[in-house]
Design a protein around this motif. Structure first.
Motif, short mmCIF file in Angstrom:
data_model
loop_
_atom_site.label_atom_id
_atom_site.label_comp_id
_atom_site.label_asym_id
_atom_site.label_seq_id
_atom_site.Cartn_x
_atom_site.Cartn_y
_atom_site.Cartn_z
N GLY A 63 0.84 -1.20 0.00
CA GLY A 63 0.00 0.00 0.00
C GLY A 63 0.88 1.25 0.00
N ASP A 64 0.29 2.38 -0.40
CA ASP A 64 1.14 3.59 -0.50
C ASP A 64 1.62 4.08 0.87
N GLY A 65 0.84 3.85 1.91
CA GLY A 65 1.30 4.23 3.25
C GLY A 65 2.51 3.40 3.65
N PHE A 97 0.04 0.25 -4.33
CA PHE A 97 -1.38 0.58 -4.48
C PHE A 97 -1.59 2.03 -4.03
N ASN A 106 -3.61 4.84 -3.29
CA ASN A 106 -4.98 5.31 -3.01
C ASN A 106 -4.99 6.53 -2.10
N GLN A 121 -4.12 7.10 0.88
CA GLN A 121 -4.65 6.96 2.24
C GLN A 121 -4.07 5.74 2.94
N TRP A 122 -4.06 5.83 4.26
CA TRP A 122 -3.83 4.65 5.09
C TRP A 122 -5.20 3.98 5.15
N GLY A 123 -5.49 3.25 4.07
CA GLY A 123 -6.86 2.80 3.86
C GLY A 123 -7.42 1.91 4.94
MG LIG Z 1 -3.03 3.26 0.90
#
Ligand SMILES: [Mg+2]
Ligand SMILES: Cc1ncc(C[n+]2csc(CCOP(=O)(O)OP(=O)(O)O)c2C)c(N)n1
Length: 586
Positions: A455-457, A481, A483, A485-487
């Motif tokens: 993930g991007d975070g 990924f 997005n 955000q810390w989804g």
């Molecule tokens: Mg993310």
């Protein structure tokens, strides 16, 4: 016994244990030993951060079944190992964490880079050795290696830095290579009786099946019983996905087919799994664990037997050997489930087809918030993107996955036909695991395509190790990924905190550009049609020594949350905070 220096004894022991690669960051504390690595035939792989080195050692050991080794400077270099050691502990990885310490002559005086290094690791290692005197160097180094392997987890080798100096007559040990048997005759007989009588036996194939190299034995037993086989949580590689009895993984974002089938079991054989509590929680609204089924649990660690789930029979043994011993016991006797093998095979096929069909149609998340953020978004739906990656996955790929919403959803789309292919951040669940872990895996298995899902975070935490890929020519593919955000945590604020977002939105650079500026390839993908081809090219570029970061632009929609089990709706008592109350939906 030959006379040598302590540094020589340390390095000679590494050689005796077959060590070829060591991950770490250079430091004066062990420079005397490091200086010998080239002559000993050991490659030192310098990393960007010691945590990365620890995860690399972990990934290395997970794919090779050999020791992973990391080393760093006393004090801060060693405290940087804490998270990766805890992660390796819960992944059961035989990592030897070498921790040079401040000099024994000044310990306690508060000198430079001093901290007590044994207490810090006491709960995240299976074994700790302290080289109190240099003549014990060879003995304790060897024991750390033996214990990491036989206890299946990290061993810490703590060496006051002055103890790399000095000479003695050293005996260099040979690896102890302890093997385990199948378990007691009594427990195996009891288990065989239960399995022979079972009408609907189901096997849960855990990490122990992989560690013991027991996939073939597990498959033979499953075939004898015509038993569906489900993977334990995050061990999607514990049973081949192309086997007709395979049903997919249990646990968070796992396979509905696996869950529906195991819910019908009257006997469960939990083979090489501790049945961790998070791995059998209800999912997709299915409370699938069969509460009245008889459970046979096989684990090499007797302390895991019956720890989490009630069991009828506990077998303290090796998963492969136990499967073999059970097959042997069932060979010439009546197996009740044989009578209904055809029905069960049809049920497995039907459930799997239904799940695939559901996944095909499940192109995006359907909750209100997800619909809101994805409608009008120019970006891809995460599920569709994951399906495309699945279709383009190279045959013998190794995939590491991080902790995050999209990485978790990927659990439904990751299938493997060979063991030691999936390296998820296991129960310790730390963001930042996947990328360094796959770098380590690639060092151990350079011929296999190496892919990290991040993930991007989590990428923000770990992308510095791109430097290691470039500097050390270790080619991998990272799919980031994006997005913004810390989804996974945002999902909790959506569900439980009235969409009050705090600390979850991310302003990111273009990650492809960052990759390029660090000397890797970087590609941004925002169209579904480009996912497969880009992924293909990136995996192919590994053959030419190139690392690629594929930044996939995805909507902010979010799959089911991780910890619905552990969260409560806020009910504040002070007036000042009452406006933050949220009432549970009916
Ligand atoms: Mg993310
Ligand atoms: C080291 C660490 N810090 C914090 C967390 C808590 N946490 C779990 S998932 C998550 C969000 C992950 O975000 P990202 O990597 O962007 O993936 P996404 O959920 O957006 O797919 C966080 C912060 C954690 N698991 N590990």
């Amino acid at each position: 016994m030959p006379r040598m220096t302590a540094s020589e004894a340390f390095v000679e022991t590494l050689v005796a244990y077959g060590v070829k690669d060591v991950f770490g960051i250079v430091g004066s504390a062990y420079m005397d030993a490091l200086d010998l690595f080239p002559a000993a035939g050991i490659r030192f792989i310098p990393t960007a951060h010691e945590q990365g080195a620890g995860h690399m050692a972990d990934g290395y050991s997970r794919v090779s079944g050999r020791h992973g080794v990391c080393i760093a400077q006393n004090g801060p270099g060693i405290t940087n190992f804490v998270t990766s050691t805890a992660a390796a502990y819960w992944a059961h990885s035989p990592v030897v964490v070498v921790t040079p310490e401040t000099g024994s002559g000044s310990m306690g005086l508060g000198g430079f880079q001093e901290t007590e290094q044994l207490p810090i690791f006491s709960k995240i290692t299976k074994y700790q050795a302290h080289v109190s005197k240099h003549p014990r160097m060879a003995e304790l180094t060897a024991r750390s290696f033996d214990m990491a392997m036989s206890e299946r987890g990290p061993a810490q080798l703590n060496i006051p830095r002055d103890n790399f100096y000095g000479e003695a007559d050293y005996e260099i040990a040979k690896p102890r290579n302890v093997t385990r048997g199948p378990g007691s005759n009594e427990s195996l007989d009891e288990a065989a009786d239960l399995l022979a009588q079972a009408k609907f036996p189901v096997i849960v194939a855990g990490g122990g099946v992989i560690f013991s190299d027991g996939v073939a034995e597990c498959a033979a037993l499953a075939e004898q019983l015509s038993a569906p086989v489900v993977n334990s949580y995050l061990h999607n590689d514990s049973f081949p996905a192309d086997h007709p009895l395979w049903c997919g993984p249990l646990g968070y974002q796992g396979s509905k087919a696996a869950m529906k089938l195991i819910s019908q079991a009257d006997v469960v054989l939990a083979l090489g799994t501790r049945l961790g509590p998070f791995g059998t929680l209800p999912q997709h609204g299915l409370d699938y664990w069969p509460k009245t089924a008889k459970v046979i649990q096989v684990d090499s660690d007797h302390k895991m037997l019956g720890l989490v789930k009630q069991i009828s029979v506990g077998i303290a043994g090796d998963a492969k050997e136990a499967a073999k011993a059970l097959s042997y016991r069932l060979a010439n006797r009546k197996v009740v489930s044989s009578a209904t093998a055809g029905v069960r095979m049809r049920a497995i096929k039907a459930e799997k087809e239904a799940w695939e069909k559901e996944l095909d149609g499940w192109t995006h998340e359907m909750d209100r918030w997800s619909l809101e953020v994805s409608s009008g978004s120019p970006y891809m739906h995460p599920r569709q993107m994951l399906r495309e990656l699945e279709k383009a996955m190279p045959k013998n790929a190794m995939v590491s996955t991080d902790i995050g919403n999209i990485c978790s959803v990927s659990n439904s789309y990751l299938r493997f036909n060979q063991p030691s292919s999936m390296f998820a951040a296991m129960s310790f669940g730390n963001c930042g695991y996947a990328f360094p872990a796959i770098i380590g895996a690639k060092v151990a298995a350079p011929e296999r395509p190496a892919i990290a899902y991040v993930g991007d975070g989590a990428w923000g935490m770990s992308f510095a190790e791109l430097l290691t890929c470039v500097r050390e020519a270790i080619p991998v593919t990272a799919v980031v990924f994006h997005n913004k955000q810390w989804g996974a945590e945002k999902k909790n604020q959506v569900d439980f905190y009235g969409t009050r977002f705090l600390g979850v939105n991310l302003k990111n650079p273009c990650w492809a550009e960052v990759a390029r500026s660090l000397g890797a390839e970087g590609v941004t993908v925002d169209k579904l049609g480009d996912v497969g081809e880009t992924f293909d090219k990136a995996c192919d570029a590994q053959k030419r020594g190139r690392t690629t970061v594929i930044e996939v632009m995805v909507t902010q929609e979010l799959g089911d949350p991780f910890r619905r089990d552990a969260l409560k709706y806020p009910n504040r008592l002070l007036d000042k905070y009452k406006h933050t109350n949220v009432t549970a939906p009916m």
